[in-house]
Design a protein around this motif. Structure first.
Motif, PDB file in Angstrom:
ATOM      1  N   ALA A 139       0.830  -1.204   0.000  1.00 45.13           N
ATOM      2  CA  ALA A 139       0.000   0.000   0.000  1.00 45.13           C
ATOM      3  C   ALA A 139       0.863   1.252   0.000  1.00 45.13           C
ATOM      4  CB  ALA A 139      -0.938  -0.007   1.203  1.00 45.13           C
ATOM      5  N   TYR A 140       1.984   1.223   0.724  1.00 45.04           N
ATOM      6  CA  TYR A 140       2.898   2.376   0.700  1.00 45.04           C
ATOM      7  C   TYR A 140       3.468   2.580  -0.695  1.00 45.04           C
ATOM      8  CZ  TYR A 140       2.991   3.303   5.715  1.00 45.04           C
ATOM      9  OH  TYR A 140       2.644   3.674   6.987  1.00 45.04           O
ATOM     10  N   ASN A 141       3.897   1.499  -1.319  1.00 45.05           N
ATOM     11  CA  ASN A 141       4.426   1.633  -2.681  1.00 45.05           C
ATOM     12  C   ASN A 141       3.379   2.189  -3.635  1.00 45.05           C
ATOM     13  OD1 ASN A 141       7.108   0.689  -2.345  1.00 45.05           O
ATOM     14  ND2 ASN A 141       6.393  -1.413  -2.245  1.00 45.05           N
ATOM     15  N   ASP A 142       2.127   1.783  -3.435  1.00 40.49           N
ATOM     16  CA  ASP A 142       1.053   2.229  -4.322  1.00 40.49           C
ATOM     17  C   ASP A 142       0.776   3.726  -4.203  1.00 40.49           C
ATOM     18  OD1 ASP A 142       0.828  -0.342  -5.218  1.00 40.49           O
ATOM     19  OD2 ASP A 142      -1.033  -0.800  -4.151  1.00 40.49           O
ATOM     20  N   ILE A 143       1.120   4.322  -3.071  1.00 40.43           N
ATOM     21  CA  ILE A 143       0.915   5.779  -2.928  1.00 40.43           C
ATOM     22  C   ILE A 143       2.226   6.550  -3.080  1.00 40.43           C
ATOM     23  CG2 ILE A 143      -1.191   5.573  -1.556  1.00 40.43           C
ATOM     24  CD1 ILE A 143       0.451   6.067   0.964  1.00 40.43           C
ATOM     25  N   GLY A 144       3.232   5.889  -3.633  1.00 36.05           N
ATOM     26  CA  GLY A 144       4.460   6.574  -4.003  1.00 36.05           C
ATOM     27  C   GLY A 144       5.535   6.643  -2.944  1.00 36.05           C
ATOM     28  N   TYR A 152      -3.682   6.380   2.302  1.00 35.05           N
ATOM     29  CA  TYR A 152      -3.326   5.010   2.672  1.00 35.05           C
ATOM     30  C   TYR A 152      -4.567   4.116   2.718  1.00 35.05           C
ATOM     31  CZ  TYR A 152      -0.770   1.140   4.692  1.00 35.05           C
ATOM     32  OH  TYR A 152      -0.202  -0.093   4.884  1.00 35.05           O
ATOM     33  N   MET A 153      -5.661   4.632   3.268  1.00 36.15           N
ATOM     34  CA  MET A 153      -6.894   3.853   3.349  1.00 36.15           C
ATOM     35  C   MET A 153      -7.374   3.453   1.952  1.00 36.15           C
ATOM     36  SD  MET A 153      -9.349   2.546   5.272  1.00 36.15           S
ATOM     37  CE  MET A 153      -9.564   3.395   6.830  1.00 36.15           C
TER      38      MET A 153
END
Length: 362
Positions: free
Chosen positions: A182-187, A307-308
């Protein structure tokens, strides 16, 4: 006839009593023997020994004592060691639903905190699904849930972060699986690594920000020696649960009475571990801020929706691809629809009460 009865009675007294079969369970942990989780695992082992009159003895082995950390569950499955201790989500490579038991990121996207999770587990059908998990994974294992923790801190940074744009400047140690994805998905450049590797990586500059757990475990690792900006509010591991795994053949060899004693001790451990952590983390946070120059900050507000949303998208993918993941998540959703509106309101009162006390001390 009387003489025969007397003779039989004398013979019965003379015959030695048969000692109850004893079971020794070696449990290899995935972490250091000095960790708080192992302290509470010993507490559980002591209670099991007392409740079974010494018939079940748990010996705790350090990480790597018999097999490598990553091989712990497989070793229990094959009977190379009787037991193991980790967090359920360590085995997400075997099944994505392990994340919903060990580390449901962002409260499974359902507003479930660590205390509400225990409510779901004990009374909302979670324990039954947890028992199904091992068959679903195809391992010869009996799982025993022991230690809920959370919420974990967002982490440690060199400089204050005021927005997600600031956060994205850092190479950040994050947990593997859904939380890190999820962190990777938000950059955010999230890097997964073992706990013992984090401080050396910070010292070498391989990463420049990190999370591990909470004030006590973080301080034991020594992050405060390098980083001074600390953020408590994070969503990646609002709930984190450590559990023990016993080879199913070993478990089946234990008497029903002693199995029940071990399960009762496990239920007690859920509360004892939580209570232990609150006080230990409180003492550690006080020490960090008063004696080590650590500055406590509030997490930037734009972190929470970003993040959510990322977690929800990942969950949607797993719900479509894996029927058991969907089954567990649906159970959690049904529980959340009933319990979270009450619990969130009650917790608001608790948070306001605590914050009022903190403000009064300034």
């Amino acid at each position: 006839m009387k003489s025969v009865t007397v003779a039989l009675a004398v013979a019965a007294v003379a015959m030695p009593l048969t000692a109850a079969a004893k079971t020794k369970i070696r449990v290899q942990s995935v972490i250091s023997a000095k960790a708080d989780e192992v302290t509470m695992l010993r507490d559980y082992a002591d209670n099991v020994k007392a409740l079974t009159n010494g018939e079940v003895e748990i010996e705790i082995l350090p990480a790597g004592a018999i097999v490598g950390v990553k091989e712990t569950l497989d070793a229990v499955d094959k009977g190379l060691v009787e037991g193991g201790f980790a967090w359920t989500h360590y085995w997400s490579g075997k099944h994505p639903a392990t994340m919903l038991f060990g580390s449901p990121a962002a409260g499974a996207g359902l507003g479930i905190d660590n205390i509400a999770w225990v409510s779901w587990y004990m009374f909302g059908g979670g324990k039954e699904l947890y028992n199904e998990l091992w068959d679903e994974m195809g391992v010869n294992v009996k799982g025993i849930m022991l230690q809920p923790v959370g919420p974990e801190a967002l982490g440690w940074f060199k400089e204050p972060i005021n927005s997600m744009d600031d956060f994205r400047k850092y190479r950040f140690r994050a947990p593997p699986g859904i939380p890190g994805q999820a962190y990777n998905d938000i950059g955010v450049a999230a890097v997964a690594m073992g706990g013992g590797d984090i401080l050396p990586a910070l010292e070498k500059g391989t990463i420049d920000a990190a999370e591990w757990c909470c004030p006590k475990p973080d301080s034991v690792f020594g992050f405060q020696k390098i980083l001074k900006n600390y953020y408590l509010q994070g969503l990646h591991q609002v709930v984190v649960n450590a559990d023990m795994y016993i080879n199913k053949d070993v478990w089946n060899s234990i008497s029903p009475e002693n199995q029940r004693a071990m399960e009762v001790a496990a239920d007690a451990s859920l509360m004892r571990a939580m209570a232990y952590r609150i006080y230990e983390n409180g003492k550690a946070l006080k020490d960090l801020t008063e004696n080590h120059g650590v500055v406590l900050h509030d997490t930037p507000k734009d972190y929470f929706p970003e993040y959510m949303n990322a977690v929800s998208n990942i969950f949607d993918k797993h719900k479509k691809e894996n029927p058991f993941f969907l089954k567990v998540w649906t159970s959690m959703r049904d529980f959340a629809d009933v319990a979270v509106p009450f619990w969130a309101g009650a917790q608001t009162t608790n948070a306001n009460l605590g914050n009022a006390y903190v403000e009064s001390k300034k």
